[in-house]
Write a protein that holds these residues in place. Structure first.
Motif, PDB file in Angstrom:
ATOM      1  N   TYR A  48      39.048  44.930   7.099  1.00 56.48           N
ATOM      2  CA  TYR A  48      39.797  45.666   6.080  1.00 56.48           C
ATOM      3  C   TYR A  48      41.195  45.996   6.617  1.00 56.48           C
ATOM      4  N   HIS A 106      46.823  48.339   1.981  1.00 56.14           N
ATOM      5  CA  HIS A 106      47.039  47.569   0.754  1.00 56.14           C
ATOM      6  C   HIS A 106      48.299  48.044   0.032  1.00 56.14           C
ATOM      7  N   GLU A 133      36.653  43.689  -0.009  1.00 55.18           N
ATOM      8  CA  GLU A 133      37.004  45.066  -0.356  1.00 55.18           C
ATOM      9  C   GLU A 133      38.519  45.271  -0.337  1.00 55.18           C
ATOM     10  N   TYR A 134      39.155  44.731   0.675  1.00 58.12           N
ATOM     11  CA  TYR A 134      40.612  44.856   0.780  1.00 58.12           C
ATOM     12  C   TYR A 134      41.306  44.053  -0.317  1.00 58.12           C
ATOM     13  N   ASP A 137      41.029  46.032  -3.576  1.00 56.58           N
ATOM     14  CA  ASP A 137      41.914  47.205  -3.586  1.00 56.58           C
ATOM     15  C   ASP A 137      43.373  46.789  -3.747  1.00 56.58           C
TER      16      ASP A 137
END
Length: 286
Positions: A48, A106, A133-134, A137
């Motif tokens: 991440y 992000h 997940e990154y 986002d």
């Protein structure tokens, strides 16, 4: 490090449900992608915010020829992959354990893109779905600023996370590496059917889809076998854009570069089923 999505706790560890490997991960171990780890029976994503590569590219380099043509795109990559392709051209970041990297939030990634005056972001270079997940986002934030988002992927992702990803991704280029499951298993460490399902799902969505097949000398370059792939794509939609990319020796594969003649023959055969077929990695020929 961030808590991961898409997993279930089982008696012998965590079952990751992000991709069709369905890794069962004991405590203190990682999944096949090397980016998802069981820490005290909670699954965490290790990459991440980890950025190993970034560049401003022509969007045609993704390759995307029918989405925002003639524009530049900010391209970012991280580390990890859920395949192990023997010909991987980005193995230093996809398959090595600890590639050189920087951390970018992000928010910072979107800020960099906008400061460069660019209108789009690509998640690429390694396999972006293991950066899930990154990527989500970042894409959510990017779209709130009116930026377009692109995912360049091997397509080996389960339906539920793909459905979520489709909400925030404007365009995809999906690698369809072969129409042989044996090729996927022996050369790439994956399976064919989940990739086909990803292509079907994206095609049925509002996201733009283009497909790339790397034609590898002596491996998947039989024209009759390739015709099955072309025919299947054409049965979905003759408007699907197909890129036939030339292989060069890389990583663990030393086969000679694919003959240009083979690519030209493949393009001619593909045009029986598809209206938009391009040759890549051959200067002066498209």
């Amino acid at each position: 490090m961030e808590k991961a999505r898409f997993w279930e706790l089982e008696e012998k560890g965590i079952r990751c449900t992000l991709c069709p490997h369905y890794c069962l991960i004991p405590i203190n171990k990682k999944g096949i992608c090397r980016q998802r780890k069981n820490i005290n029976n909670v699954l965490y994503t290790l990459n991440y915010g980890i950025v190993t590569s970034y560049a401003i590219d022509p969007i045609e380099k993704k390759p995307l020829y029918h989405f925002m043509p003639g524009t530049k795109i900010m391209s970012f990559g991280s580390s990890g992959c859920n395949f192990s392709c023997k010909f991987c051209q980005n193995h230093e970041i996809s398959l090595d354990e600890n590639p050189r990297s920087v951390f970018l939030s992000h928010e910072r990634l979107v800020e960099i893109t906008m400061n460069e005056g660019l209108d789009s972001i690509a998640f690429t270079y390694n396999e972006p779905t293991v950066w899930y997940e990154y990527m989500i986002d970042t894409a959510m934030l990017a779209k709130s600023y009116g930026l377009k988002t692109v995912c360049v992927t091997n397509g080996f992702i389960n339906p539920k996370p793909l459905k979520e990803l489709l909400k925030y991704m404007d365009a995809f280029n999906v690698d369809l590496k072969s129409f042989s499951d044996e090729y996927y298993r022996s050369i790439c460490g994956g399976r064919l059917e989940p990739v086909m399902e990803t292509i079907r799902t994206i095609h049925a969505s509002n996201s733009h889809l283009e497909v790339t097949t790397l034609v590898v000398e002596g491996e998947n370059d039989d024209i009759d076998d390739l015709e099955d792939l072309f025919k299947w794509l054409g049965s979905l939609d003759s408007e699907i854009v197909l890129h036939l990319s030339r292989y060069y020796p890389a990583y663990k594969m030393n086969n000679p570069p694919t003959k240009v003649e083979t690519l030209l023959k493949a393009k001619k055969r593909a045009k029986k089923y598809l209206k938009h077929v391009y040759i890549g990695n051959v200067p002066g020929i498209s």
